[in-house]
Design an enzyme around this catalytic site. Structure first.
Site, PDB file in Angstrom:
ATOM      1  N   LYS A 195      42.523  33.706  38.973  1.00 26.37           N
ATOM      2  CA  LYS A 195      43.111  34.868  39.636  1.00 26.37           C
ATOM      3  C   LYS A 195      42.561  35.048  41.056  1.00 26.37           C
ATOM      4  O   LYS A 195      41.606  34.392  41.445  1.00 26.37           O
ATOM      5  CB  LYS A 195      42.887  36.117  38.774  1.00 26.37           C
ATOM      6  CG  LYS A 195      43.511  35.993  37.359  1.00 26.37           C
ATOM      7  CD  LYS A 195      45.024  36.089  37.358  1.00 26.37           C
ATOM      8  CE  LYS A 195      45.745  35.536  36.140  1.00 26.37           C
ATOM      9  NZ  LYS A 195      45.508  36.124  34.853  1.00 26.37           N
TER      10      LYS A 195
HETATM   11  C1  LIG Z   1      45.907  36.340  33.318  1.00 27.74           C
HETATM   12  C2  LIG Z   1      46.940  37.290  32.813  1.00 27.74           C
HETATM   13  C3  LIG Z   1      46.671  38.227  31.800  1.00 27.74           C
HETATM   14  C4  LIG Z   1      45.409  38.228  31.000  1.00 27.74           C
HETATM   15  O1  LIG Z   1      44.279  38.277  31.778  1.00 27.74           O
HETATM   16  P1  LIG Z   1      42.860  37.951  31.118  1.00 27.74           P
HETATM   17  O2  LIG Z   1      41.898  38.537  32.098  1.00 27.74           O
HETATM   18  O3  LIG Z   1      42.764  36.464  31.012  1.00 27.74           O
HETATM   19  O4  LIG Z   1      42.803  38.617  29.796  1.00 27.74           O
HETATM   20  C5  LIG Z   1      47.642  39.150  31.481  1.00 27.74           C
HETATM   21  N1  LIG Z   1      48.834  39.150  32.096  1.00 27.74           N
HETATM   22  C6  LIG Z   1      49.140  38.246  33.038  1.00 27.74           C
HETATM   23  C7  LIG Z   1      50.485  38.309  33.696  1.00 27.74           C
HETATM   24  C8  LIG Z   1      48.214  37.271  33.410  1.00 27.74           C
HETATM   25  O5  LIG Z   1      48.522  36.348  34.313  1.00 27.74           O
END
Ligand SMILES: *Cc1c(COP(=O)(O)O)cnc(C)c1O
Length: 403
Positions: A195
């Site tokens: 991210k």
């Molecule tokens: C990465 C992601 C999540 C989950 O995030 P985590 O921190 O890995 O639990 C949820 N929704 C979307 C759209 C994502 O890309």
């Protein structure tokens, strides 16, 4: 141009370009080491500092750190107080965590199709999906592009529904000069490794409601009364009460150490990705694929994912086959996403057919996310461009042979 590896040629580069590789620099490394040496590596002062920094950055009233965006979604959906089978309207063009969290909170995901080509929830389809059981609208700011929040929030207000954003891609996303974290009832952010800001694993909930903020703190740490993490601090031991059967969703100071410095560089890192984005846009103009639409007026795109939509008819190849060929060129890529309604559990449980959501289906079959980390060098970007051009011309030529 040389042949692709899949046709016996040599790859565009020797070493593998990892998709979504994080840009970790010395300040966050030093901060992690300082946390380790401080003797306090669990939830503590660095987590609080990270929450404060995030609250200021997003302009929301409250920000609470947790250990993932999935946990953030779960907790906020619990605060929506769903009764068994209450409905949450969202799109299937998202990561599994969005829909899974609705089920964890006892809700029922109700999907409406997304828009082509953005993959965002189509606000025009939401109202028809509202029933007496609907409680929440859950838009996903896919790839970092802002959903139509005015239309969504107006509708929610009119029909007495809550709005909880999946803002996993949307740390820098702005809608009419406000962070998407400051719009609606709550927004859930992710600091997963790929991210825009990473803490290894981590998440954040922003909300305008003090009651929700307080409850998140309690529910994220076993349901112990507020500030329970301080019970071994130099404040002296304090007794706490267990006020709910809470969860183990707290962020640690080791994670927050990464987050503090990653967040401090978030705007610089966005500008770097904007540059890569513009280079891709220029380089792919004449290829048989759709590059991302420009951001809608009055919004800022967080540039989390550079997604192309392959023209699989002109290329005469499936996305999976194309992605594999790219991998053989030593270029990593991603698929965001194969729609939830096409996933085994959801098909089996809810009886979805592929054609139920035609836009989500079409995107699922064509989308490909290219490397966009701020860590990419000019050469890395050139390699991605070269590999894309090589494969497109190969697959187009192969098609004319096949005719
Ligand atoms: C990465 C992601 C999540 C989950 O995030 P985590 O921190 O890995 O639990 C949820 N929704 C979307 C759209 C994502 O890309």
């Amino acid at each position: 141009m040389s042949d692709p590896v899949i046709a016996g040629g040599s790859p565009v580069r020797k070493d593998y370009l990892i998709f979504g590789s994080p840009d970790i620099r010395q300040p966050e490394i030093d901060e992690v080491v300082a946390a380790l040496k401080s003797g306090w590596i669990g939830t503590g002062p660095r987590t609080t500092a990270f929450e404060d920094a995030f609250r200021q950055y997003s302009g929301s009233r409250f920000a609470r750190a947790v250990n993932s965006c999935t946990a953030a979604l779960h907790l906020t959906l619990l605060l929506a107080d769903l009764k068994e089978g209450d409905e949450v309207i969202t799109t299937p063009m998202t990561f599994a965590a969005t829909a899974n969290a609705i089920l964890h909170a006892r809700g029922r995901p109700v999907f409406v199709d997304c828009e082509w080509p953005t993959g965002l929830i189509d606000p025009g389809r939401i109202e028809a999906a509202i029933t007496p059981r609907t409680r929440v609208i859950l838009p996903i700011h896919l790839a970092g592009r802002a959903c139509e929040m005015e239309a969504i929030c107006d509708l929610a207000q009119r029909r007495g529904l809550l709005v909880i954003s999946d803002a996993a891609h949307a740390i820098e996303t702005r809608y009419k000069n406000r962070s998407v974290g400051a719009i609606g009832d709550a927004a859930c952010f992710s600091f997963y490794v790929t991210k825009n800001v990473t803490t290894g694993e981590g998440g954040m909930i922003t909300t305008e409601k003090s009651e929700w903020s307080n409850m998140v703190e309690v529910l994220a740490l076993h349901g112990q009364s507020r500030g329970a993490w301080k019970r071994y601090s130099d404040d002296g031991f304090k007794r706490y009460e267990v006020v709910a059967p809470g969860y183990k969703y707290n962020m640690t100071d080791m994670q927050a150490s990464l987050g503090l410095h990653q967040l401090a560089r978030v705007e610089e890192s966005l500008r770097q990705r904007e540059d890569i984005w513009a280079r891709y846009d220029r380089a792919f103009k004449d290829l048989p694929l759709l590059t991302p639409a420009p951001p809608q007026k009055g919004t800022r795109h967080a540039r989390h994912l550079y997604q192309v939509l392959l023209d699989t008819a002109r290329l005469c190849v499936s996305r999976d086959e194309f992605q594999n060929a790219l991998h053989r060129e030593n270029i990593g890529s991603g698929v965001h996403y194969v729609s939830i309604h096409l996933q085994e559990y959801y098909r089996r449980t809810f009886g979805f057919k592929a054609e139920d959501f035609p836009n989500a289906l079409k995107i699922s079959e064509r989308t490909l996310s290219l490397p966009l980390s701020p860590k990419l060098s000019d050469e890395d970007v050139n390699d991605v461009v070269a590999a894309m051009r090589k494969l497109c011309s190969y697959y187009v030529a192969r098609r004319s042979h096949a005719k």
